[in-house]
Write a protein that holds these residues in place. Sequence first.
Motif: not given
Length: 475
Positions: A98-102, A150-156, A160-167
């Motif tokens: 997801t992006d920074a807006e979810g 479980v999510a982890a942040p994507i950073r610039d 935090v500019v996005g979120v990667l989630t593993v399900a």
Amino acid sequence: MRIGLRILLGYFLIVALAAFLLMRVFTQEIKPGVRQAMEDTLADTANVLAELATDDFLAGRIDDGRFAARVRALRARDIGANIWGFRKAQAEYRIYVTDAEGLVVFDSAGRDLGRDYSRWNDVLLTLRGQYGARSTLSDPDDDSSSVMYVAAPIRDGNRVVGVLTVAKPNSAIAPFIARSERTILRWGFVLLGSALAVGLLAAWWLSRQLGGLRRYADKVTAGERATLPDAAGEFADLGRALETMRERLEGKQYVERYVHALTHELKAPLAAVRGASELLESPLPEADRLRFATNVREQSERMAQMIDKLLALAAVEHRQRIEQPTAIDVPTLIDAAVAPFADCGVQVQLHTADASGLRIRGDAFLLRQLLSNLVDNACAFSPAGGVVEVEALSDGARLQISVSDRGPGVPDYALPRVFERFFSLPRPNGRSRSSGLGLAFAAEAATLHGGGVRLEHREGGGTRAVVELPLPTIG
């Protein structure tokens, strides 16, 4: 309820309760423990993938770049793993970004692209700079359809500019949880079964030890001969204490009883001796003097015989067992018992052919005295010149020796009492009574050897005394 059963139930209740609580703790901890391990793995995986996806995400090609292509290719990969007996063919991960807006900008499952996930905890908390994770039912009506995210942040830089989630569905670990629960339950039942077996064995042993002591105490209370049972440990100490207490109490009561009995029985001969001695102090005709002197001698002999027989009876009554039994030839035993009566004025006939070669185990002196008392009794009640018959028979298991006479017989009222101490009947021809101890000795000696003795009427007149003794088993 018997003490052995109470011990068993108490022991088993404690073990069962402990096993139940232990299994309950294990089973309650299995699912959380496995899920915690899976969450830890998902957290590592999400952070690794977030680093790998950062370049494509910042370049704006997260849905069609190299990262997306490799993730989608994962679904076609045959893993071919065998994990602790369970085959794993495909990866069960679902990955979305997801992006920074979810908003979902990449979905490996390809179904929720463009949807707003900003309200889900995994995305919401991660965008806030916190650890984001959630567990959600994919089917609200199925409790087993929960999926862990479980999510982890994507950073610039630091932003935090996005979120990667593993399900991953929790059902993926369900076989491992089920197998662990089955293993715990199986070994739990083995534990309970083993505890029950040990409890039964312990209860049986305790009940056997206590039962032996109880039966010993019952026999002592009933006045029977009793052998101290084999026991171990504290039970052996308890048995020896009971034996010592019994011996001391019996010794005291035995002495008191015999002192009373002996005092009572000596009164008559002592009175006769005293009377005769007083008369002898004054001048008497020679005939009267001889008669009174003879009376003194006879009464003195009677008292001496009574004391001797009483001591012999006391010795045999006080014994609980034959300590060192020996093998005894039956015909030899009978010959030795009858020999003193060769000149008693009565003919003694032996019928021991059927007992030839038979041997019994016991105390030779006691058995010889037993038979001598019976023969003496038969001779005393037989008419002058009469016949006393001694016969020995065997049925293979028991030896039967009978002593028969043709005297006046025993009255019916006296049969139940003839083996009592000091009980005696008038002898024929006005002869004085016996001490009343011979038959009592015979009964005690027979019982000590595991047998018995009885008197019965003889057909045609007279009395038959029958002794039955066990023969030793062969083999």
